[in-house]
Scaffold this active site. Structure first.
Site, PDB file in Angstrom:
ATOM      1  N   SER A 152       3.454   9.825   7.801  1.00  0.00           N
ATOM      2  CA  SER A 152       4.844   9.956   7.329  1.00  0.00           C
ATOM      3  C   SER A 152       5.445  11.291   7.729  1.00  0.00           C
ATOM      4  CB  SER A 152       4.896   9.868   5.799  1.00  0.00           C
ATOM      5  OG  SER A 152       4.484   8.601   5.376  1.00  0.00           O
ATOM      6  N   GLY A 176      -1.951  11.840   9.052  1.00  0.00           N
ATOM      7  CA  GLY A 176      -0.677  12.485   9.386  1.00  0.00           C
ATOM      8  C   GLY A 176       0.287  11.452   9.948  1.00  0.00           C
ATOM      9  N   GLU A 207      -7.719  -1.255   4.237  1.00  0.00           N
ATOM     10  CA  GLU A 207      -8.143  -1.416   2.851  1.00  0.00           C
ATOM     11  C   GLU A 207      -7.860  -2.853   2.432  1.00  0.00           C
ATOM     12  OE1 GLU A 207      -8.644  -1.789  -0.930  1.00  0.00           O
ATOM     13  OE2 GLU A 207      -6.530  -1.665  -0.363  1.00  0.00           O
TER      14      GLU A 207
END
Lengths: 349, 397, 349, 397
Positions: free
Chosen positions: B127, B125, B246
């Site tokens: 943007s 949560g 990532e």
């Protein structure tokens, strides 16, 4: 004579820019009431007898609101009937100009004629066949009005990405063409095709550029409103320059379209080239528009995607850019070779 | 880089596993969101069991403790075998894991990490409608309030672009606890249960017919202070850890998948009889080289990471070149497919090969817009790699 | 074994980045002294026996300074002699590794063989023939060393836009090839060509990317220095983003080149594709560089135009992008069809 | 627009004149600067005599008093007949004329205008090394000093990009007489004789081998105050009149010339046997349409001017679309010509068809850089046509 800007003003009043994708059936009624179905019909046939400029102005405005009513195939169907030589021509023209719908199909027909003279196969790209009484089809034996209630005739809706338009296949299964509804014979079909093709290209080009203009307006408006990093994104030079390039592509394509509209000597390939440039400009504008809208442009909430989908569809209607650009190159090459040969003959003669 | 003997052995193991267990026909089995979720859960569970789902986690977890080189081998093989991408568990195994592992308390870590392996899924949560590229501009407000069972944050606001939030159990939530000072300074990081009263989720209807993302509405949602990660007002730093989790594997995996999917373009050329037209082969060849080059840069990026010589901006280059190649791929397909592609076809969720080039084309925008837009990446490349000046900080209208 | 970065460091010391287009004859001596002529020559032939990585690193650095010395055709000529089977092979190799120059021509030869076995016609793209003792030419009867002092052999300089390089036509007029200097017969010529082509492509690709990197550096430096409207033009986002795209194209082409350099199984078309991408990136970078330099980039005062001219030349050497992109597409299509057929056979078998 | 009978008659007259008088073989006769200048002088004199050289001047001058529609007819025919462009006299008949006619004193006007028709040529001393797109940043300094024969300005500085200054008799000169206040406010406009002591000219070696431009060095050059146009410090407004003098005719003329020059691309395709390769014809066709569209927009621009409905930014659209088409034209020629074009060939000065595609390609940059760069035009289009915000004025580093 009706002035162009009067037509445009009336169209903008009837189809205001902020009501995108107006209801199809309401639009169709309005279009018929405004007399737009008979804009190109000669006065002696009961029409308004206006030229390409008038229809281009109207199709531009219809493009701007992402029209859902099938004015383009209707106009072409009417022109085909007008050019045809059927016995009940006058009655058909009156009915069609009054709001009955007999579209021309805008994609190729793949049909076979049996030994007995019946026709089977699929006619592609029939817009809004559900509201048509007949379809103007290029059959192997010539252009014909094919009534939808005739035996061996069915329609199949094939949903497309551009949800503001409805496309049908007309499926013929042993359909026996009625001689009274043959608009041309096989020989005359090519001539009628050549007469209709430029009309189709001009209409689609106008549709493209009206819509591209609206897509650009939406994008510029969004860029002025959307703030990131404490300023409207319209203030970021890299984005601003992209908007300038969108405007440039659009205005240049418009100039070519109007010059071809007004050039009575433009060849059908030159007119197809104007449609190609218009469709490519529309594609460019909407591809950029999606990016410049950011995330919201990827949602169905915002209408910008509908412009992109229409752009992609228009690109394919009546011949792809690859096809027409190659044709343009081939004809220009031939013309150039001929001119060079003439010059050489003149020099040596 | 060439495989070492260890890596070769791993590669053999992964291949053997995939030969036996890779799901067949998953594309057809992912035509609805529900089927897609079921396929995803099933494949994730199989990978957990085989020890290939969380190679980047610590060795304490079964299947964890793999080097980046080993991770690369695993992802290469998953891509080459054309298995489903792990989309549903991606935020859980990367973003939630990194946040919990690097920034959370031991108690939080021990509670949540094992549940991820059991299939608990997280969403993000971050943007908001007014905070996209400019993430620090978030407005979702959290007020600390006393309650008998302990202090809570009462949260109000709206989140958007939350990947598969409609299926998530938990949420990594950024909230604003203060409006004073620089906008980054008032941000706090919370872990939220999606079943808390006041949380509602609305999937976003995407233009290609998918619903990969959702909006999350927060209406007086009470989150215990114990669910905070890091200190109050220090959430921005935690968010950086989440976002950095990532390590380039995804783009390497996706590049390899795009290379595999070039066969679709080839099939289209053959089906339409375009072989003899030089323009088409030239354009196809240009695309093949572009995709090969993206594979090479994605590969090089990971190799540089493995060797510890990554440079600032490298990730932006990989992202922009991947997204441009993906756009070119989809556009060539769209162009060669012609009118056929304008008809709506059933799509496969969560795949760059949805079965329709229009859908693929629209999907390609996710890569130029989300996760730092193409324009933001260009800024990064210019400023961090080319050392060009930033816009002045005091630039106010 | 020599480490790559040692080679690069040595090259940068010998050819510093700020001395563009260094004198040809001085450069040639330096190149010979550094041992670069024998980098790829096997150790058993007295060379350094290094691989593609080493020559790629060297050609990159030579590209960076817009080298004027013909190292690429020299390396290829040497490799041709090394692969050949002439009696005085060892002597030739020693002389060539020591600084004597026998380039391979880099453009097609248009030659005819007379009944008497002599050869006439033009061999294109001989670099710096004025300093060569012989040229390695693909004659109709096979690759041969053609001594420049042999009867029937002349050279004609043909000035090119890239004034940092000198290109000659080798004109043969009834030249009688010496059997002792035939490197291959007609059958062996194709094999040698196939062995040399990837070497040529890798060398040119490295030359392109070294030069593109230098052109980008110059451009970024200029953008930081040049002020308009009270700020460095590097601060204008639209220009900054263009520089970012230049960097991206360059880095991606570098990645492909190095992956192909290191992939012993890369096909010759795949290697040509890496050269094509490199040359296209070089072209893109220099086209943008001219624009970003503004007026000064259009004058001979500033060196940026030399990079653009080299880019345009490199694009054409050893096959144009059109040629190789089409070949890449054709081979990928064939490979894909084969894979599909195999899969189908497996599924049904 | 369609010709009226008057225009038709004019068109016939021009054609008849051109059939008799248009120079043949001028390209081969313009291979050196000297030959080029001679060809130009000769052709200008012929046009003056025929009454087609200065159609935009007042009717008091022979051949003047033509409407814009008439001017358009004349330029169309000059382009179609492939006559030499009037490059040497361009600054004189447009820039110098507009300045003298609109802003100069009667005395200045009467002295200089007639001499232009006799062949006196002007150049423009505006740009400086540090003032290109940002013209108001000029630094060339003029100090007013008393002299026995009357006050003079003593000028020191350097001008650049002065078209054919090496052949010019006179110069339109912008100088700085004050450094106070906004930078536009301290600029003064002078008329300078190029033979004044202290003036030296150095041609600029251009990358395609041409020397179309020159630098002008000003070393204590004394210019009588009587040669000032307008008031001291009010030169910026005069300069705007100079720059606005050319009313779109040039780009219309050039677009038509480019359309004619497409025959060169066609000849190249035929010479190289590319006809059957669809990609080549497709790319050629794309170019043909692009060039046709540029002719259409240039035409429309003039028609709108004639009808008084020109919009802000229109000129920028014409310029950017012309320059992009010219680049595309040259690049296609370069690509189709292949290796042949890499060899240096003798060029024709001042022609978009120099005889070598590399030279044409390099020439095309003049249109994206000079006369308001492509980027400056984009700013204008965005700000004036799309009403997008300008960068804030107070933006200081």
């Amino acid at each position: 004579m009706i002035e162009l800007n009067e037509l445009t003003d009336a169209a903008q009043k009837a189809f205001p820019a902020d009501a995108l994708s107006p209801d199809r059936d309401d639009s169709w009624k309005l279009v018929a009431e405004m007399g737009w179905l008979m804009v190109r019909l000669p006065e002696e046939d009961g029409g308004l007898g206006l030229g390409r400029e008038a229809s281009t102005a109207i199709h531009t405005e219809m493009g701007r609101v992402l029209a859902t009513a099938p004015l383009i195939p209707a106009q072409l169907g009417l022109q085909a009937v007008q050019a045809g030589a059927i016995a009940e021509r006058a009655e058909w023209l009156e009915r069609l100009a009054g709001g009955e719908y007999a579209p021309l199909h805008l994609l190729p027909a793949r049909l076979e004629r049996s030994a007995g003279g019946t026709v089977s196969g699929t006619v592609g790209g029939v817009f809004d066949a559900d509201m048509a009484s007949a379809v103007v089809v290029r059959l192997p034996m010539g252009y014909a009005l094919v009534p939808l209630d005739a035996p061996g005739v069915t329609i199949v809706e094939r949903p497309i990405w551009d949800s503001g338009r409805r496309l049908f296949d007309l499926v013929l299964d042993g359909y026996a063409p009625e001689p009274a509804l043959m608009l041309t014979d096989a020989d005359g079909a090519a001539a009628l095709h050549d007469a209709l093709a430029p009309e189709a290209h001009l209409a689609l080009a106008a549709d493209c550029l009206g819509a591209a203009g609206a897509a650009l307006d939406l994008t510029v408006e969004y860029m002025k409103m959307r703030r990131q990093f404490d300023r409207p994104i319209a203030m970021f030079q890299a984005l601003k320059h992209r908007a300038a390039d969108m405007k440039t592509r659009l205005v240049v394509a418009e100039a070519l379209l109007w010059s071809r509209v007004r050039d009575a000597e433009a060849t059908s390939t030159q007119i197809a080239a104007a449609k190609t440039l218009a469709a490519e400009a529309f594609q460019f504008v909407t591809e950029e528009a999606i990016q410049l809208h950011g995330g919201i442009g990827l949602t169905e909430e915002h209408p910008i995607h509908r412009f992109m989908k229409r752009a992609m569809l228009n690109l394919q209607l009546c011949g792809s850019p690859d096809h027409w650009n190659e044709r343009t190159g081939r004809e220009a090459l031939a013309a150039s070779a001929k001119a060079a040969a003439n010059a050489a003959a003149k020099a040596s003669g | 880089m060439t495989d070492t003997p260890d890596l070769e052995a791993l590669r053999r193991d992964v291949r053997a596993f995939l030969a036996a267990e890779a799901p067949a026909g998953w594309r057809d089995a992912s035509r609805t969101q529900e089927d897609f979720v079921a396929t995803q859960r099933d494949w994730f569970a199989k990978l957990v069991k085989a020890g290939y789902a969380i190679p980047h986690w610590p060795a304490a977890f079964p299947g964890g403790g793999r080097t980046l080189a080993e991770q690369k081998v695993i992802y290469e093989e998953l891509a080459k075998a054309d298995t489903p991408r792990l989309l549903l568990s991606f935020v859980s195994t990367y973003h939630a894991f990194a946040t919990l592992h690097e920034c959370a308390s031991a108690e939080q870590r021990d509670r949540y990490l094992p549940r991820i392996l059991e299939g608990e899924t997280w969403c993000q949560g971050f943007s908001e409608p007014g905070a996209g590229s400019d993430l620090a501009a978030i407005k979702t407000k959290a007020e600390r309030v006393s309650r008998p069972g302990g202090d809570v944050y009462v949260v109000n606001g709206q989140k958007v672009w939350s990947t598969m939030a409609q299926f998530a159990d938990k949420c990594l939530l950024l909230v604003r606890t203060s409006s004073d000072g620089p906008k980054q300074a008032g941000i706090t990081y919370l872990l939220m249960d999606m079943k808390t009263p006041g949380v509602s989720v609305r999937p976003i209807h995407q233009i290609q017919g998918d619903e990969e993302f959702a909006e999350i509405f927060l209406d007086n949602v009470e989150i215990p202070v114990s669910e905070r990660v890091g200190e109050e007002g220090k959430g921005w730093a935690v968010a950086q850890a989440t976002l950095a989790s990532e390590r380039g594997l995804t783009l390497m995996e996706l590049s390899y998948r795009m290379r595999g999917a070039l066969a679709r373009v080839a099939a289209l050329i053959q089906a339409h009889g375009h072989e003899d037209e030089r323009g088409v082969l030239r354009d196809f060849g240009t695309l093949v080289t572009q995709v090969d080059a993206v594979c090479a840069i994605a590969d090089q990026f990971l190799d540089n990471r493995i060797r510890g010589i990554e440079r600032m901006g490298d990730a932006s280059i990989v992202k922009n070149s991947y997204s441009r190649a993906l756009r070119a791929y989809a556009k060539l397909g769209l162009r060669l497919g012609g009118m056929d592609e304008q008809y709506v076809a059933p799509i496969t969720f969560g795949d760059l090969n949805t079965g329709n080039w229009m859908a693929d084309f629209m999907n390609s925008y996710a890569w130029t817009i989300a996760g730092g837009s193409e324009e933001v990446q260009r800024n990064i490349i210019a400023e961090r790699m080319l050392d060009m000046p930033r816009e002045p900080k005091g630039w106010v209208l």
